[in-house]
Enzyme design. Structure first.
Site, mmCIF file in Angstrom:
data_model
loop_
_atom_site.group_PDB
_atom_site.id
_atom_site.type_symbol
_atom_site.label_atom_id
_atom_site.label_comp_id
_atom_site.label_asym_id
_atom_site.label_seq_id
_atom_site.Cartn_x
_atom_site.Cartn_y
_atom_site.Cartn_z
ATOM 1 N N HIS A 153 0.863 -1.191 0.000
ATOM 2 C CA HIS A 153 0.000 0.000 0.000
ATOM 3 C C HIS A 153 0.896 1.237 0.000
ATOM 4 O O HIS A 153 2.133 1.123 -0.002
ATOM 5 C CB HIS A 153 -0.997 -0.021 1.157
ATOM 6 N N HIS B 263 3.969 1.606 2.416
ATOM 7 C CA HIS B 263 5.213 0.931 2.019
ATOM 8 C C HIS B 263 5.917 1.731 0.921
ATOM 9 O O HIS B 263 7.133 1.900 0.930
ATOM 10 C CB HIS B 263 4.917 -0.479 1.496
ATOM 11 N N CYS C 152 2.843 -8.222 14.324
ATOM 12 C CA CYS C 152 4.134 -7.543 14.557
ATOM 13 C C CYS C 152 5.275 -8.554 14.572
ATOM 14 O O CYS C 152 6.433 -8.166 14.498
ATOM 15 C CB CYS C 152 4.163 -6.829 15.908
ATOM 16 N N LYS D 164 -3.667 -2.144 5.476
ATOM 17 C CA LYS D 164 -4.568 -3.053 4.774
ATOM 18 C C LYS D 164 -5.461 -3.773 5.766
ATOM 19 O O LYS D 164 -6.635 -3.977 5.516
ATOM 20 C CB LYS D 164 -3.738 -4.096 4.009
ATOM 21 N N LYS E 114 -3.164 5.222 11.423
ATOM 22 C CA LYS E 114 -2.141 4.653 10.554
ATOM 23 C C LYS E 114 -2.830 3.857 9.455
ATOM 24 O O LYS E 114 -3.626 2.971 9.741
ATOM 25 C CB LYS E 114 -1.231 3.725 11.362
HETATM 26 N N1 MSP Z 1 9.162 -7.116 7.716
HETATM 27 C C1 MSP Z 1 9.235 -6.047 8.651
HETATM 28 C C2 MSP Z 1 10.499 -5.243 8.461
HETATM 29 C C3 MSP Z 1 11.767 -6.018 8.572
HETATM 30 S S1 MSP Z 1 13.160 -5.020 8.299
HETATM 31 C C4 MSP Z 1 14.439 -5.967 8.714
HETATM 32 C C5 MSP Z 1 8.019 -5.132 8.483
HETATM 33 N N2 MSP Z 1 7.399 -5.187 7.319
HETATM 34 S S2 MSP Z 1 6.060 -4.408 6.953
HETATM 35 O O1 MSP Z 1 5.774 -4.788 5.598
HETATM 36 O O2 MSP Z 1 5.044 -4.664 7.911
HETATM 37 O O3 MSP Z 1 6.341 -2.885 7.077
HETATM 38 C C6 MSP Z 1 7.351 -2.282 6.375
HETATM 39 C C7 MSP Z 1 7.395 -0.797 6.583
HETATM 40 O O4 MSP Z 1 6.213 -0.174 6.120
HETATM 41 C C8 MSP Z 1 7.611 -0.359 8.009
HETATM 42 O O5 MSP Z 1 8.687 0.568 8.040
HETATM 43 C C9 MSP Z 1 6.328 0.331 8.365
HETATM 44 O O6 MSP Z 1 6.545 1.379 9.250
HETATM 45 C C10 MSP Z 1 5.913 0.867 7.000
HETATM 46 N N3 MSP Z 1 4.510 1.228 6.987
HETATM 47 C C11 MSP Z 1 3.432 0.398 7.110
HETATM 48 N N4 MSP Z 1 2.306 1.178 7.153
HETATM 49 C C12 MSP Z 1 2.640 2.483 7.067
HETATM 50 C C13 MSP Z 1 1.954 3.691 7.007
HETATM 51 N N5 MSP Z 1 0.654 3.746 7.095
HETATM 52 N N6 MSP Z 1 2.678 4.831 6.856
HETATM 53 C C14 MSP Z 1 4.051 4.814 6.702
HETATM 54 N N7 MSP Z 1 4.726 3.696 6.757
HETATM 55 C C15 MSP Z 1 4.068 2.519 7.000
HETATM 56 O O7 MSP Z 1 7.707 -4.402 9.393
#
Ligand code: MSP
Length: 518
Positions: free
Chosen positions: A21, A24, A133, A309, A306
């Protein structure tokens, strides 16, 4: 070009349980702009991104979809995560998957090294676990709800979903031994964790005392096997964090590793603790250098929450790029939100800024200036003394923008460049080149004004290349700029040179989009 210093920057590696989304995509774009900027300084910049494919969350998703976790990951990586990089025009140098042999071998070697050095022991743990998480939670991280489907249950504050009670015999990493070394690190390198809001939270967290960390699981087998006890797999975060070194030659190619490490990590603030506490502790235990910086950016909010999905507020990046293009996506999120703070997304705001800043501010300026050089000078750029007022602004914003990038203040860098956009628009309005063109006696002044304006627009092309690379590539060609824009030193943007002739921009760089989208 400067000295070829190395600059490695990473995004988090993303969970493949679902499709991307705009949250990311936001991290990707910020990292890409910083990498492109450093590359354009002449540095050996290296942008790494990838996918996090082990652990319970992916396993459960695969099972729920009647497939194996590896097949699930393969399919999501190819159909969703790699295409995301095209959608938003990311120029990454590596794409790391945690199921690749280079990574899995590195994880096994690393954990064995820590075991041999006495940093790991076997113990029992019972606690609340949030699968979304992939983390054991303290009571502080939970909330109890009295209403709705989850009434009476403890929920993870981030995902608003119930946590599970897990009790296991695991291997533990003696993280508590690194409490003081970490506090010393934060004290001696105040820039290690940025911005200061995230830094303060991290320092507070560590000051409260660090517990040892459970780093293996024996209730499922989707992960890297613990080398000395194959009934366990490595905890998914311990595994995932290691991508930053396993992809860069650690333990297999010392020269490459020395060139690429330490890296800057861009992460969302929700995962700053993993990167600024657990990860440096792991590295210290292995006798390796800690990261250069951990920068925790804010969240994209939708309706004040925040965006995610799982809460059904997710917006797919291509919903935006299909209408506005990748350049507008990149520009919007990095200019409208102060990097490091939360920001709200709305279609109305995107639409308004696209027109005010990209279509009218920058795009129209470029079109008008090139059209006038074509009309009045047959496309030949007049060789005339440029107006010192604009020359000075070019020089100032070039320096200011570069300084802001050094501080990760991407929004400030763009705001500095926009001072030049605004100054040039005002200059054209005040100088009225179309009026000068009607008077043969003012030919010399017309030459000066258009020489000044063309040069200003070229400076914008150089400075905005990391942010809106598609538009600037077109503009550079129209300006008759020398070589490719990527090779023009961004720290000397105000000194660019062209071939001396220009062609008109048709269609405009940022065409008007008539219908508001939603
Ligand atoms: N797999 C772990 C990261 C491992 S790094 C060694 C993870 N993955 S994630 O897909 O859930 O999230 C990846 C990133 O997307 C995180 O930095 C998270 O903060 C970011 N975001 C997810 N939703 C977000 C928003 N709504 N706004 C900004 N960033 C967001 O965590």
């Amino acid at each position: 070009m400067p000295d070829g210093a190395s600059f490695t920057i990473s995004t988090p590696i993303f969970y493949v349980n679902d499709v991307p989304h705009i949250g990311h995509a936001y991290t990707e774009v910020a990292a890409d702009v910083l990498a492109r900027w450093h590359r354009q300084r002449g540095e050996d910049a290296w942008l790494m991104t990838g996918t996090d494919e082990h652990g319970q969350k992916i396993l459960r998703t695969a099972v729920a979809n009647n497939t194996t976790p590896k097949q699930w990951a393969d399919q999501l990586v190819e159909s969703a995560w790699k295409p995301l990089l095209q959608t938003i025009d990311i120029r990454n140098d590596d794409f790391v998957r945690t199921t690749e042999p280079r990574h899995e071998h590195g994880v096994a070697a690393f954990i064995q090294k820590l075991y041999d050095a006495g940093h790991i022991y076997s113990g029992e743990y019972e606690g609340y676990y949030c699968v979304a998480c992939e983390e054991y939670k303290q009571l502080d991280d939970l909330l109890e709800t009295e209403v709705g489907d989850y009434a009476g249950q403890l929920l993870c504050k981030i995902h608003s979903r119930p946590v599970e009670v897990l009790k296991e015999t695991n291997y533990f990493f003696r993280m508590s031994a690194f409490e003081q070394p970490l506090l010393d690190l934060y004290a001696s390198r105040p820039d290690f964790v940025q911005p200061s809001s995230v830094r303060n939270e991290i320092v507070q967290f560590v000051k409260q005392g660090l517990e040892d960390l459970s780093i293996s699981r024996s209730t499922f087998d989707w992960g890297v096997q613990v080398p000395w006890d194959t009934s366990h797999v490595v905890y998914v975060w311990f595994d995932a964090l290691l991508n930053y070194i396993t992809a860069n030659g650690w333990n297999v190619d010392d020269e490459r590793f020395a060139q690429r490490w330490p890296a800057v990590h861009l992460v969302g603030k929700d995962i700053a603790r993993f990167h600024a506490v657990i990860w440096p502790a792991m590295l210290m235990a292995a006798g390796l250098e800690v990261p250069r910086t951990v920068f925790g950016h804010g969240w994209l909010l939708v309706g004040g929450e925040k965006m995610s999905k799982s809460k059904l507020t997710g917006i797919a990046p291509n919903q935006i790029t299909d209408v506005f293009g990748s350049d507008a996506f990149r520009f919007y999120f990095l200019s409208a939100i102060a990097f490091g703070q939360d920001g709200s997304f709305s279609w109305e705001d995107l639409h308004a800024r696209y027109h005010a800043e990209l279509a009218n501010g920058f795009g129209n300026l470029a079109s008008r200036v090139l059209a006038m050089v074509n009309r009045y000078f047959d496309g030949r750029v007049p060789e005339a003394q440029r107006d010192e007022k604009i020359v000075a602004i070019e020089r100032r914003v070039t320096a200011e923008a570069d300084d802001a990038i050094e501080r990760f203040a991407i929004h400030e860098a763009i705001a500095s460049v926009w001072q030049l956009v605004d100054a040039l628009n005002l200059y054209i309005t005040e100088q009225e080149p179309w009026a000068l063109a009607k008077d043969e006696g003012k030919r010399e002044r017309l030459e000066q004004v258009l020489a000044t304006a063309v040069h200003g627009v070229g400076t914008l092309a150089v400075l905005l290349n990391p942010v809106v690379p598609k538009a600037t590539a077109r503009l550079w060609t129209a300006l008759g700029g020398q070589g490719t824009l990527d090779d023009v030193d961004i720290t000397l943007a105000d000194e660019w040179t062209g071939a001396g002739s220009v062609t008109p921009l048709d269609p405009p760089l940022f065409p008007r989009i008539e219908e508001p989208t939603v």
